[in-house]
Design a protein around this motif. Structure first.
Motif: not given
Length: 339
Positions: A198-212
């Motif tokens: 995104g313009v301000r932040s980036t969404r990641l998904r870790n190995l446990r399935g959580e959104i960071i």
């Protein structure tokens, strides 16, 4: 009144004729061309015909209304405002279509995202230029305008420092491409796949399935390990056996481990050597490759190798070392061991 009626008819007639040309005649000609950009230009101009016609009509009847000097000045300001709005809106539409079309023709999806991200900033600049032109047409001194902009710019700059920092970080991600959507990266203690930039932040998904969610500035300021272009994974670690392991078994361990690694799918054995007399173990260094970038497959292969090593050592009576100390006091008696 007759003069006003004639001016109204002239304005309406010109508007109707221009609208007919841009809605009926010119589209037939532009459809014969291979590009759609000329269709867009004709369509955008056609949408501006009626507002321009209204401005033209109001301008034609201005002299016949008999307004006082003060009202006539306000009347002209209204006309200039309307004219500025029409041209600024057309310029925004034209610029947006031109930049997005230019990005699409390059075939680079990241460049298309960059063009879309820059559009709010470009449109704001166009509105700013339109406002300056409007103020200058009213006779406002440009020195005063620049002074106000300089004073206001300091406050705006301080207020927008963090958003601007994130925007530039976003542009750096799009231009430099340290990672893209779908790639698996490691930054700090975060191991995750990129889901959205995104313009301000980036969404990641870790190995446990959580959104960071991480700020773009945080991402580009850290050390990023990108595993997307990695053709194979190099696995290297130590295996320590107890000091009471016999020399014959020590000699057989590298060959034993080589057979275990070779038997596991997706692996390529490199080497295994007795490398170190450590404080509490005899250490072997094992190196092998896993021919996949899939993290789960790599972990499965590593796990299978580790389990097979444990089984093979247990069958042959080879003991995995753990930190121990044997304490001797003066004399021949051994008093004990502490782990």
């Amino acid at each position: 009144m007759i003069k006003i009626g004639i001016d109204l008819l002239i304005g309406v007639g010109i508007t109707f004729a221009a609208s007919l040309i841009f809605s009926q005649v010119l589209p037939r000609l532009t459809k014969r061309t291979k590009t759609s950009f000329d269709d867009f230009i004709v369509s955008s101009l056609g949408q501006s015909i009626i507002p321009l016609g209204i401005v033209l009509t109001l301008y034609l009847i201005k002299a016949d209304l008999g307004l006082s000097a003060e009202f006539q000045q306000g009347y002209e300001i209204v006309l200039r405002v309307m004219l500025t709005l029409v041209f600024v809106r057309f310029a925004n539409r034209f610029t947006a279509r031109f930049l997005k079309g230019l990005a699409r023709r390059t075939g680079d999806d990241e460049l298309t995202l960059l063009a879309e991200a820059l559009m709010p900033l470009i449109q704001a600049i166009i509105w700013g230029v339109g406002l300056l032109i409007f103020l200058q047409s009213l006779g406002v001194s440009m020195g005063v305008i620049w002074g106000l902009l300089s004073a206001g710019g300091i406050g705006i700059g301080l207020a927008l420092k963090e958003p601007a920092q994130e925007l530039f970080a976003y542009l750096m991600i799009l231009l430099d491409k340290p990672f893209t959507v779908g790639q698996f990266i490691n930054i700090g203690d975060v191991w995750a796949s990129i889901e959205h930039i995104g313009v301000r932040s980036t969404r990641l998904r870790n190995l446990r399935g959580e959104i960071i969610v991480m700020n773009n500035s945080t991402l580009i300021s850290g050390i990023i390990y990108n595993f997307a272009d990695m053709a194979q994974r190099r696995m290297i670690y130590k295996i320590g056996v107890a000091y009471d392991t016999s020399p014959d078994l020590m000699e057989k361990i590298p060959t034993l481990i080589e057979g275990i690694v070779t038997a596991v799918e997706h692996t390529d054995f490199n080497r295994c050597h007795f490398t170190e007399f450590a404080d509490s173990s005899l250490n072997f260094e094992l190196v092998y490759y896993i021919d996949t970038r899939d993290y789960t497959i790599a972990l499965n292969a590593q796990q299978q190798i580790n389990l097979d090593i444990l089984k093979a050592f247990a069958e042959r009576g080879i003991e995995i070392a753990f930190p121990t100390q044997t304490i001797y006091l003066e004399g021949d008696a051994v008093l004990g061991k502490a782990s």
